[in-house]
Scaffold this motif. Structure first.
Motif, PDB file in Angstrom:
ATOM      1  N   UNK A  44       0.842  -1.201   0.000  1.00  0.00           N
ATOM      2  CA  UNK A  44       0.000   0.000   0.000  1.00  0.00           C
ATOM      3  C   UNK A  44       0.872   1.244   0.000  1.00  0.00           C
ATOM      4  N   UNK A  45       0.324   2.364  -0.465  1.00  0.00           N
ATOM      5  CA  UNK A  45       1.063   3.626  -0.337  1.00  0.00           C
ATOM      6  C   UNK A  45       1.383   3.896   1.141  1.00  0.00           C
ATOM      7  N   UNK A  46       2.471   4.601   1.378  1.00  0.00           N
ATOM      8  CA  UNK A  46       2.946   4.855   2.737  1.00  0.00           C
ATOM      9  C   UNK A  46       1.862   5.482   3.620  1.00  0.00           C
ATOM     10  N   UNK A  47       1.101   6.424   3.086  1.00  0.00           N
ATOM     11  CA  UNK A  47       0.048   7.084   3.875  1.00  0.00           C
ATOM     12  C   UNK A  47      -1.001   6.077   4.354  1.00  0.00           C
ATOM     13  N   UNK A  48      -1.361   5.129   3.489  1.00  0.00           N
ATOM     14  CA  UNK A  48      -2.334   4.093   3.874  1.00  0.00           C
ATOM     15  C   UNK A  48      -1.735   3.145   4.901  1.00  0.00           C
ATOM     16  N   UNK A  49      -0.461   2.809   4.748  1.00  0.00           N
ATOM     17  CA  UNK A  49       0.211   1.959   5.737  1.00  0.00           C
ATOM     18  C   UNK A  49       0.160   2.613   7.114  1.00  0.00           C
ATOM     19  N   UNK A  50       0.475   3.888   7.153  1.00  0.00           N
ATOM     20  CA  UNK A  50       0.477   4.611   8.420  1.00  0.00           C
ATOM     21  C   UNK A  50      -0.933   4.684   9.011  1.00  0.00           C
ATOM     22  N   UNK A  51      -1.927   4.874   8.144  1.00  0.00           N
ATOM     23  CA  UNK A  51      -3.314   4.908   8.607  1.00  0.00           C
ATOM     24  C   UNK A  51      -3.706   3.565   9.222  1.00  0.00           C
ATOM     25  N   UNK A  52      -3.445   2.474   8.522  1.00  0.00           N
ATOM     26  CA  UNK A  52      -3.761   1.141   9.048  1.00  0.00           C
ATOM     27  C   UNK A  52      -3.057   0.897  10.380  1.00  0.00           C
ATOM     28  N   UNK A 108      -7.870   9.878   7.766  1.00  0.00           N
ATOM     29  CA  UNK A 108      -8.451   9.167   6.613  1.00  0.00           C
ATOM     30  C   UNK A 108      -8.831  10.128   5.491  1.00  0.00           C
ATOM     31  N   UNK A 109      -9.340  11.294   5.838  1.00  0.00           N
ATOM     32  CA  UNK A 109      -9.724  12.265   4.796  1.00  0.00           C
ATOM     33  C   UNK A 109      -8.501  12.703   3.997  1.00  0.00           C
ATOM     34  N   UNK A 110      -7.381  12.922   4.669  1.00  0.00           N
ATOM     35  CA  UNK A 110      -6.166  13.323   3.958  1.00  0.00           C
ATOM     36  C   UNK A 110      -5.635  12.173   3.095  1.00  0.00           C
ATOM     37  N   UNK A 111      -5.788  10.949   3.582  1.00  0.00           N
ATOM     38  CA  UNK A 111      -5.277   9.780   2.859  1.00  0.00           C
ATOM     39  C   UNK A 111      -6.149   9.451   1.650  1.00  0.00           C
ATOM     40  N   UNK A 112      -7.468   9.436   1.847  1.00  0.00           N
ATOM     41  CA  UNK A 112      -8.380   8.991   0.784  1.00  0.00           C
ATOM     42  C   UNK A 112      -9.064  10.131   0.037  1.00  0.00           C
ATOM     43  N   UNK A 113      -9.003  11.345   0.576  1.00  0.00           N
ATOM     44  CA  UNK A 113      -9.574  12.494  -0.116  1.00  0.00           C
ATOM     45  C   UNK A 113     -11.020  12.763   0.250  1.00  0.00           C
TER      46      UNK A 113
END
Length: 144
Positions: A44-52, A108-113
């Motif tokens: 996954x992109x780094x931002x999604x990894x950090x979110x998870x 999540x809003x910053x990660x997924x828009x």
């Protein structure tokens, strides 16, 4: 009178079947999330990894209670059982803090828009609907 059968309208079955499918999708999403391998996570992109990685354990517990409670409630609807309502209430009580966490305490809003809020709000609304619907079904005598 207690043994008298109350006719259940066809739309009840449509709603109950949709509720089961909805909650099975939730169970599937939960199982995919908790069984994600380290390799899948790294893809996954780094931002999604950090979110998870930012989700606390209690959100996974709430997620499990929400989706399995909803699934059990949906099966209860299809079996025309009154215990569907408490299952939906338990599910909703798990949905609300989980979605509040997701909406207000993650990035999540910053990660997924934009539009990230739609699904959590829809999940809460459908959880409320299922509690209301099971109450209606009990009041109409469709659930015993």
């Amino acid at each position: 009178m207690e043994n008298q059968k109350t006719a259940v309208p066809m739309w009840f079955w449509a709603v109950a079947a949709f509720a089961l499918l909805w909650n099975l999708m939730g169970v599937s999403s939960f199982l995919m999330q908790v069984s994600m391998t380290d390799e899948s996570l790294r893809a996954l992109p780094l931002a999604e990894q950090e979110l998870y990685n930012s989700y606390p354990l209690w959100t996974y517990i709430a997620f499990a209670i929400a989706v399995f409670g909803g699934m059990i409630g949906s099966v209860g609807l299809l079996m025309k059982k009154k215990w569907a309502k408490p299952a939906f209430i338990i599910s909703l009580l798990a949905i609300i803090p989980q979605m509040i966490q997701n909406l207000f305490f993650t990035n999540a809003r910053e990660v997924y828009g934009p539009g990230t809020e739609v699904m959590p709000i829809l999940i809460i609304v459908f959880g409320l609907f299922l509690v209301w619907f099971s109450t209606l079904a009990i009041n109409k005598g469709w659930l015993k």
